[in-house]
Write an enzyme that holds these catalytic residues in place. Structure first.
Site, PDB file in Angstrom:
ATOM      1  N   ASP A  65       8.449 -57.764  27.555  1.00 30.59           N
ATOM      2  CA  ASP A  65       7.215 -57.369  28.249  1.00 30.59           C
ATOM      3  C   ASP A  65       7.423 -57.573  29.746  1.00 30.59           C
ATOM      4  OD1 ASP A  65       4.694 -57.271  29.405  1.00 30.59           O
ATOM      5  OD2 ASP A  65       3.730 -58.478  27.852  1.00 30.59           O
ATOM      6  N   ASN A 115       0.391 -43.643  37.777  1.00 35.55           N
ATOM      7  CA  ASN A 115       0.115 -42.221  37.982  1.00 35.55           C
ATOM      8  C   ASN A 115      -0.332 -42.042  39.431  1.00 35.55           C
ATOM      9  OD1 ASN A 115      -2.821 -42.588  38.056  1.00 35.55           O
ATOM     10  ND2 ASN A 115      -2.569 -43.063  35.884  1.00 35.55           N
ATOM     11  N   GLY A 118      -0.655 -47.754  28.786  1.00 32.87           N
ATOM     12  CA  GLY A 118       0.761 -48.148  28.741  1.00 32.87           C
ATOM     13  C   GLY A 118       1.057 -49.327  29.650  1.00 32.87           C
ATOM     14  N   VAL A 119       2.209 -49.251  30.286  1.00 29.89           N
ATOM     15  CA  VAL A 119       2.676 -50.373  31.109  1.00 29.89           C
ATOM     16  C   VAL A 119       1.763 -50.564  32.328  1.00 29.89           C
ATOM     17  CG1 VAL A 119       4.385 -49.073  32.484  1.00 29.89           C
ATOM     18  CG2 VAL A 119       4.786 -51.478  31.955  1.00 29.89           C
ATOM     19  N   ASP A 120       1.203 -49.476  32.841  1.00 30.25           N
ATOM     20  CA  ASP A 120       0.288 -49.516  33.986  1.00 30.25           C
ATOM     21  C   ASP A 120      -0.925 -50.410  33.660  1.00 30.25           C
ATOM     22  OD1 ASP A 120      -0.925 -48.859  36.377  1.00 30.25           O
ATOM     23  OD2 ASP A 120      -1.236 -46.742  35.912  1.00 30.25           O
ATOM     24  N   SER A 133       8.430 -42.890  32.597  1.00 32.27           N
ATOM     25  CA  SER A 133       8.172 -41.521  32.078  1.00 32.27           C
ATOM     26  C   SER A 133       8.402 -41.327  30.578  1.00 32.27           C
ATOM     27  CB  SER A 133       8.989 -40.449  32.823  1.00 32.27           C
ATOM     28  OG  SER A 133       8.445 -40.181  34.096  1.00 32.27           O
ATOM     29  N   THR A 134       8.921 -42.324  29.863  1.00 38.77           N
ATOM     30  CA  THR A 134       9.266 -42.063  28.448  1.00 38.77           C
ATOM     31  C   THR A 134       8.148 -42.434  27.472  1.00 38.77           C
ATOM     32  OG1 THR A 134      10.336 -44.203  28.046  1.00 38.77           O
ATOM     33  CG2 THR A 134      11.713 -42.445  28.939  1.00 38.77           C
ATOM     34  N   GLY A 135       6.979 -42.821  27.998  1.00 32.56           N
ATOM     35  CA  GLY A 135       5.829 -43.083  27.131  1.00 32.56           C
ATOM     36  C   GLY A 135       4.907 -41.878  27.139  1.00 32.56           C
ATOM     37  N   TYR A 189       4.218 -39.858  29.390  1.00 35.83           N
ATOM     38  CA  TYR A 189       4.741 -38.706  30.130  1.00 35.83           C
ATOM     39  C   TYR A 189       5.802 -37.921  29.354  1.00 35.83           C
ATOM     40  CZ  TYR A 189       2.107 -39.639  34.445  1.00 35.83           C
ATOM     41  OH  TYR A 189       1.111 -39.788  35.380  1.00 35.83           O
TER      42      TYR A 189
HETATM   43  P1  ADP Z   1       4.782 -43.120  31.486  1.00 33.01           P
HETATM   44  O1  ADP Z   1       3.387 -42.584  31.705  1.00 33.01           O
HETATM   45  O2  ADP Z   1       5.598 -43.179  32.771  1.00 33.01           O
HETATM   46  O3  ADP Z   1       5.487 -42.434  30.372  1.00 33.01           O
HETATM   47  P2  ADP Z   1       4.085 -45.436  29.794  1.00 33.01           P
HETATM   48  O4  ADP Z   1       3.466 -46.710  30.255  1.00 33.01           O
HETATM   49  O5  ADP Z   1       3.262 -44.553  28.915  1.00 33.01           O
HETATM   50  O6  ADP Z   1       4.549 -44.670  31.149  1.00 33.01           O
HETATM   51  O7  ADP Z   1       5.446 -45.738  29.057  1.00 33.01           O
HETATM   52  C1  ADP Z   1       6.634 -46.122  29.709  1.00 33.01           C
HETATM   53  C2  ADP Z   1       7.373 -47.137  28.883  1.00 33.01           C
HETATM   54  O8  ADP Z   1       6.793 -48.429  29.087  1.00 33.01           O
HETATM   55  C3  ADP Z   1       7.331 -46.902  27.359  1.00 33.01           C
HETATM   56  O9  ADP Z   1       8.632 -47.130  26.829  1.00 33.01           O
HETATM   57  C4  ADP Z   1       6.349 -47.986  26.878  1.00 33.01           C
HETATM   58  O10 ADP Z   1       6.631 -48.405  25.543  1.00 33.01           O
HETATM   59  C5  ADP Z   1       6.691 -49.092  27.852  1.00 33.01           C
HETATM   60  N1  ADP Z   1       5.745 -50.211  27.967  1.00 33.01           N
HETATM   61  C6  ADP Z   1       4.436 -50.297  27.632  1.00 33.01           C
HETATM   62  N2  ADP Z   1       3.967 -51.541  27.898  1.00 33.01           N
HETATM   63  C7  ADP Z   1       5.001 -52.259  28.414  1.00 33.01           C
HETATM   64  C8  ADP Z   1       5.178 -53.600  28.869  1.00 33.01           C
HETATM   65  N3  ADP Z   1       4.167 -54.488  28.870  1.00 33.01           N
HETATM   66  N4  ADP Z   1       6.415 -53.987  29.315  1.00 33.01           N
HETATM   67  C9  ADP Z   1       7.441 -53.120  29.336  1.00 33.01           C
HETATM   68  N5  ADP Z   1       7.341 -51.840  28.933  1.00 33.01           N
HETATM   69  C10 ADP Z   1       6.138 -51.417  28.466  1.00 33.01           C
END
Ligand code: ADP
Length: 194
Positions: A21, A35, A43-45, A132-134, A136
């Site tokens: 994480d 974004n 997601g991570v944001d 970008s791999t979530g 996006y």
């Molecule tokens: P994007 O919109 O750029 O695709 P996302 O947040 O949807 O961003 O996904 C990007 C990556 O971050 C994915 O592999 C997702 O599983 C991962 N992710 C989500 N939460 C966390 C976290 N707390 N720590 C690390 N990676 C995360």
């Protein structure tokens, strides 16, 4: 031949990959896959804003008021708020539209601009998620190669302050893709792997 490497050495710097994480990392900065609005999201944001508290969003709002929305491939820096990391570097990766809309260049740019900003702020260490791999939709097999190549290239610049870059991958499939990319690219470039 190494089976699957998790670390590569570039001059005086190291690039590592771990599964975990990103909000819990103690690097000088962590990178947010934001974004363009910089207003937070899923997601991570969402995880970074939740863990870091309102000071991060306050600075994001000031940045947008000053310079408008953040274009894809660019990066800005804010406080880390309540996070262990002192700073958050917010960058915007491309939305996947099939690969012929400049996605590879924009993804590489998101990594490069983040690393440039870290070096301008004299930072020693930085952690990245898989941009970008979530939501996006960028295919992780392709994104992982672009990500690893971009970071190795910037770490090999003699002027950078950075000594450590870590990819913090959330799930095991993403971790496996980055391990395979790190191994292949490290071997291609003749870099020490472990
Ligand atoms: P994007 O919109 O750029 O695709 P996302 O947040 O949807 O961003 O996904 C990007 C990556 O971050 C994915 O592999 C997702 O599983 C991962 N992710 C989500 N939460 C966390 C976290 N707390 N720590 C690390 N990676 C995360």
């Amino acid at each position: 031949m190494v089976n699957q490497a998790t670390e590569v050495t570039i001059n005086q710097a190291k690039l590592r990959i771990i599964q975990g994480d990103i909000t819990r990392q103690g690097t000088d900065a962590i990178v947010n896959a934001a974004n363009s609005s910089l207003m937070g999201g899923g997601g991570v944001d969402g995880a970074i804003h939740r863990a870091g508290g309102p000071a991060i969003l306050d600075e994001c709002k000031q940045i947008v008021a000053r310079q408008g929305q953040l274009p894809t491939g660019k990066a800005v820096i804010t406080t880390g708020g309540n996070l262990k990391a002192k700073y958050v570097i917010h960058t915007v990766g491309p939305i996947w539209h099939g690969g012929n809309k400049g996605e590879p260049e924009l993804l590489a740019s998101a990594y490069k601009e983040s690393l440039k900003l870290a070096a301008e702020n004299n930072l020693n260490s930085i952690a990245f998620p898989s941009i970008s791999t979530g939501a996006y939709g960028y295919p992780v097999s392709q994104a992982s190669k672009i990500a690893i190549n971009a970071v190795i290239t910037l770490l090999s610049h003699s002027t950078t302050s950075l000594r450590e870059a870590v990819f913090v991958l959330f799930d095991s499939q993403t971790f496996a893709a980055y391990a395979s990319a790190l191994t292949d690219i490290g071997e291609e470039r003749g870099l020490p792997l472990s």
